[in-house]
Design an enzyme around this catalytic site. Structure first.
Site, PDB file in Angstrom:
ATOM      1  N   ASN A   1       0.864  -1.181   0.000  1.00 19.33           N
ATOM      2  CA  ASN A   1       0.000   0.000   0.000  1.00 19.33           C
ATOM      3  C   ASN A   1       0.905   1.237   0.000  1.00 19.33           C
ATOM      4  O   ASN A   1       1.486   1.562   1.030  1.00 19.33           O
ATOM      5  CB  ASN A   1      -0.900  -0.033   1.244  1.00 19.33           C
ATOM      6  CG  ASN A   1      -1.710   1.236   1.394  1.00 19.33           C
ATOM      7  OD1 ASN A   1      -1.849   2.025   0.446  1.00 19.33           O
ATOM      8  ND2 ASN A   1      -2.266   1.442   2.581  1.00 19.33           N
TER       9      ASN A   1
ATOM     10  N   LYS B   1       0.065   4.231  -0.216  1.00 28.03           N
ATOM     11  CA  LYS B   1      -0.617   5.388   0.400  1.00 28.03           C
ATOM     12  C   LYS B   1      -0.431   6.637  -0.475  1.00 28.03           C
ATOM     13  O   LYS B   1      -0.285   6.518  -1.690  1.00 28.03           O
ATOM     14  CB  LYS B   1      -0.097   5.632   1.814  1.00 28.03           C
ATOM     15  CG  LYS B   1      -0.084   4.368   2.656  1.00 28.03           C
ATOM     16  CD  LYS B   1       0.053   4.650   4.121  1.00 28.03           C
ATOM     17  CE  LYS B   1       0.288   3.359   4.860  1.00 28.03           C
ATOM     18  NZ  LYS B   1       0.098   3.469   6.288  1.00 28.03           N
TER      19      LYS B   1
ATOM     20  N   HIS C   1      -9.540   0.853   4.779  1.00 23.73           N
ATOM     21  CA  HIS C   1      -8.263   1.030   5.484  1.00 23.73           C
ATOM     22  C   HIS C   1      -8.492   1.932   6.691  1.00 23.73           C
ATOM     23  O   HIS C   1      -9.313   2.855   6.642  1.00 23.73           O
ATOM     24  CB  HIS C   1      -7.235   1.657   4.537  1.00 23.73           C
ATOM     25  CG  HIS C   1      -5.841   1.637   5.096  1.00 23.73           C
ATOM     26  ND1 HIS C   1      -5.410   2.558   6.020  1.00 23.73           N
ATOM     27  CD2 HIS C   1      -4.799   0.795   4.883  1.00 23.73           C
ATOM     28  CE1 HIS C   1      -4.148   2.288   6.342  1.00 23.73           C
ATOM     29  NE2 HIS C   1      -3.755   1.212   5.669  1.00 23.73           N
TER      30      HIS C   1
ATOM     31  N   GLU D   1      -6.939   4.326   7.839  1.00 25.43           N
ATOM     32  CA  GLU D   1      -6.764   5.764   7.571  1.00 25.43           C
ATOM     33  C   GLU D   1      -8.023   6.340   6.911  1.00 25.43           C
ATOM     34  O   GLU D   1      -8.383   7.489   7.154  1.00 25.43           O
ATOM     35  CB  GLU D   1      -5.504   5.990   6.715  1.00 25.43           C
ATOM     36  CG  GLU D   1      -4.243   5.748   7.540  1.00 25.43           C
ATOM     37  CD  GLU D   1      -3.037   5.266   6.747  1.00 25.43           C
ATOM     38  OE1 GLU D   1      -3.040   5.360   5.511  1.00 25.43           O
ATOM     39  OE2 GLU D   1      -2.080   4.768   7.383  1.00 25.43           O
TER      40      GLU D   1
ATOM     41  N   GLU E   1      -5.297  -5.306  10.515  1.00 34.13           N
ATOM     42  CA  GLU E   1      -4.284  -4.275  10.732  1.00 34.13           C
ATOM     43  C   GLU E   1      -4.575  -3.531  12.038  1.00 34.13           C
ATOM     44  O   GLU E   1      -5.411  -2.604  12.052  1.00 34.13           O
ATOM     45  CB  GLU E   1      -4.309  -3.264   9.590  1.00 34.13           C
ATOM     46  CG  GLU E   1      -4.040  -3.866   8.236  1.00 34.13           C
ATOM     47  CD  GLU E   1      -3.500  -2.838   7.272  1.00 34.13           C
ATOM     48  OE1 GLU E   1      -2.353  -3.001   6.830  1.00 34.13           O
ATOM     49  OE2 GLU E   1      -4.201  -1.855   6.977  1.00 34.13           O
TER      50      GLU E   1
ATOM     51  N   GLY F   1       2.283   2.139  10.696  1.00 30.72           N
ATOM     52  CA  GLY F   1       3.200   3.267  10.536  1.00 30.72           C
ATOM     53  C   GLY F   1       3.859   3.715  11.831  1.00 30.72           C
ATOM     54  O   GLY F   1       4.453   4.784  11.896  1.00 30.72           O
TER      55      GLY F   1
ATOM     56  N   SER G   1       3.399  -2.253  10.298  1.00 27.18           N
ATOM     57  CA  SER G   1       4.856  -2.202  10.439  1.00 27.18           C
ATOM     58  C   SER G   1       5.545  -3.531  10.104  1.00 27.18           C
ATOM     59  O   SER G   1       6.501  -3.933  10.766  1.00 27.18           O
ATOM     60  CB  SER G   1       5.239  -1.741  11.849  1.00 27.18           C
ATOM     61  OG  SER G   1       4.729  -0.432  12.089  1.00 27.18           O
TER      62      SER G   1
END
Ligand code: PEP
Length: 251
Positions: free
Chosen positions: A9, A11, A95, A97, A167, A173, A213
């Protein structure tokens, strides 16, 4: 036997030139990999460039999102048809985010999953708990609710095509990774829930990626867990050599 699936991904990173450079560097590093499915998810503006470069290779193309609507007055959205037109075979949906910054809900996830499946696009459906939810013992409630609601539009005979990405939000991240045991525990609970919803055979066929991560140094141990069938990789997918190492760890 589930084929491991590693997706990168990207991003909101990379201009078209940088995207071309990254995928051109990745291609030869993974050209001999046959036993792992590989995808990259560039931004919408880079899809066409990457699509052309990966033609005939073992790398597939994923979008980072997909509209639930087919066409019309949905400013800023990209439809399944448009994604297919540019060569996408997969779309990341829900996701964290998107959920955190753009108000994505389980209901929206279910609609996007439906649009993907109706158009032959494989949805990569993301679920995961926040740190506060984990610390207050709500991990399983949150993740399993996201599974039930987010996959509510999937019919039994479609389930095997759906990919789930677990996730934990606190691991995305941040450099913090779930331990292999922590991840496996949630993956096993997800698979048990999938078996309840879609039946044991379908649940056995469904791939559940881990994300948060993942890097070359922790990939092997995570991917060695019984119910971890691949990884959704953010940061480490932006360097061809790092991403290739993770892919090779899945073999
Ligand atoms: C992600 O974006 O899905 C992700 C897991 O990011 P990172 O690998 O950087 O934690």
């Amino acid at each position: 036997m589930r084929k491991p699936f590693i997706a990168g991904n990207w991003k909101m990173n990379n201009t078209r030139a940088a995207a071309r450079e990254l995928v051109a560097a990745l291609k030869p590093l993974v050209a001999d990999v046959k036993d792992v499915e590989i995808a990259v998810a560039p931004t919408f503006t880079c899809l066409q460039d990457v699509s052309e470069l990966i033609k005939g290779s073992n790398i597939e193309l994923s979008a980072q999102n997909i509209s639930y609507a087919a066409s019309g007055a949905y400013t800023g959205e990209i439809s399944a048809d448009m994604l297919k037109d540019v060569g996408c075979t997969h779309a990341i949906i829900g996701h964290s985010e998107r959920r955190q910054y753009f108000g994505e809900t389980d209901e929206g996830v279910a609609k996007r999953v439906r649009a993907a499946l109706d158009n032959g696009i494989i949805p990569i459906v993301c679920v995961g708990e926040s740190l506060a939810e984990r610390e207050s013992g709500k991990t399983f409630d949150v993740v399993l609710r996201q599974i039930v609601n987010g996959l509510s539009s999937v019919k039994n005979d479609e389930a095997a095509r759906v990919v789930v990405a677990y996730e934990p939000v606190w691991a995305i991240g941040t450099g913090k990774t779930a331990t292999p045991d922590q991840a496996q525990e949630v993956h096993a609970a997800i698979r048990a829930k999938l078996a309840e919803i879609f039946g044991a055979d379908n649940a056995e066929a469904m791939r559940i990626q881990y994300g948060g991560s993942v890097k070359a140094s922790n990939a092997k141990e995570l991917l060695g867990q019984k119910d971890i069938d691949g990884a959704l990789v953010g940061g480490a997918s932006l360097k061809a050599a790092d991403f290739a190492e993770i892919i090779k760890a899945a073999r």
